[in-house]
Design a protein around this motif. Structure first.
Motif, PDB file in Angstrom:
ATOM      1  N   ILE A  63      22.749  -0.790  38.006  1.00 23.13           N
ATOM      2  CA  ILE A  63      22.454   0.347  38.869  1.00 23.13           C
ATOM      3  C   ILE A  63      21.844  -0.189  40.151  1.00 23.13           C
ATOM      4  N   ARG A  64      22.497   0.113  41.238  1.00 20.61           N
ATOM      5  CA  ARG A  64      21.988  -0.322  42.535  1.00 20.61           C
ATOM      6  C   ARG A  64      21.398   0.886  43.234  1.00 20.61           C
ATOM      7  N   PRO A  65      20.182   0.751  43.774  1.00 21.55           N
ATOM      8  CA  PRO A  65      19.571   1.898  44.447  1.00 21.55           C
ATOM      9  C   PRO A  65      20.296   2.242  45.742  1.00 21.55           C
ATOM     10  N   LEU A  66      20.338   3.502  46.035  1.00 23.63           N
ATOM     11  CA  LEU A  66      20.949   3.979  47.257  1.00 23.63           C
ATOM     12  C   LEU A  66      19.938   3.803  48.382  1.00 23.63           C
ATOM     13  N   GLU A  67      20.350   3.136  49.415  1.00 23.37           N
ATOM     14  CA  GLU A  67      19.462   2.909  50.542  1.00 23.37           C
ATOM     15  C   GLU A  67      19.865   3.840  51.673  1.00 23.37           C
ATOM     16  N   ALA A  68      18.933   4.690  52.066  1.00 23.93           N
ATOM     17  CA  ALA A  68      19.192   5.621  53.152  1.00 23.93           C
ATOM     18  C   ALA A  68      17.921   5.772  53.970  1.00 23.93           C
ATOM     19  N   GLU A  69      18.109   5.898  55.256  1.00 25.72           N
ATOM     20  CA  GLU A  69      16.978   6.108  56.152  1.00 25.72           C
ATOM     21  C   GLU A  69      17.189   7.423  56.884  1.00 25.72           C
ATOM     22  N   LEU A  70      16.128   8.182  56.986  1.00 27.08           N
ATOM     23  CA  LEU A  70      16.191   9.441  57.706  1.00 27.08           C
ATOM     24  C   LEU A  70      15.684   9.216  59.126  1.00 27.08           C
ATOM     25  N   ASN A  71      16.445   9.720  60.066  1.00 22.91           N
ATOM     26  CA  ASN A  71      16.042   9.620  61.458  1.00 22.91           C
ATOM     27  C   ASN A  71      14.905  10.611  61.693  1.00 22.91           C
ATOM     28  N   PRO A  72      13.717  10.144  62.083  1.00 21.14           N
ATOM     29  CA  PRO A  72      12.573  11.051  62.252  1.00 21.14           C
ATOM     30  C   PRO A  72      12.809  12.120  63.313  1.00 21.14           C
ATOM     31  N   GLU A  73      13.563  11.813  64.350  1.00 22.42           N
ATOM     32  CA  GLU A  73      13.812  12.805  65.401  1.00 22.42           C
ATOM     33  C   GLU A  73      14.667  13.950  64.869  1.00 22.42           C
ATOM     34  N   ILE A  74      15.715  13.610  64.138  1.00 17.27           N
ATOM     35  CA  ILE A  74      16.590  14.644  63.575  1.00 17.27           C
ATOM     36  C   ILE A  74      15.840  15.446  62.519  1.00 17.27           C
TER      37      ILE A  74
END
Length: 98
Positions: A63-74
């Motif tokens: 199981i590989r973790p999903l890497e996602a970043e949220l744009n703070p401005e959006i």
């Protein structure tokens, strides 16, 4: 545990034709009705070699973790829009209710 090549009695550099011939020879040597365990092992070895073992069972279980970043401005814009939609004055609430 023996390798698939050892199970069929061939060398690792065998051609597909040699693999198929060894498979059929082993099936004649170990028929399914008298040697079910050996038959199953031979069948699995042949299938693995025929497919080239492109898929590893271990890879399916990792199981590989999903890497996602949220744009703070959006994220801030979405939050502001949501708050704007929720802001309702008392008069609007009364009109919507009745």
């Amino acid at each position: 545990m023996t390798s698939h090549y050892e199970q069929l009695g061939i060398s690792p550099g065998a051609t597909p034709a040699q693999i198929k011939a060894a498979y059929h020879a082993k099936l004649r040597e170990f028929p399914a009705h008298t040697h079910p365990k050996e038959f199953k092992a031979i069948r699995e070895a042949y299938e693995a070699l025929r497919k080239g073992e492109t898929t590893q069972r271990d890879d399916l279980l990792n199981i590989r973790p999903l890497e996602a970043e949220l744009n703070p401005e959006i994220l801030k814009q979405v939050e502001e829009k949501a708050i704007a939609q929720l802001e309702v004055n008392l008069d609007d609430l009364i009109r919507a209710t009745f």
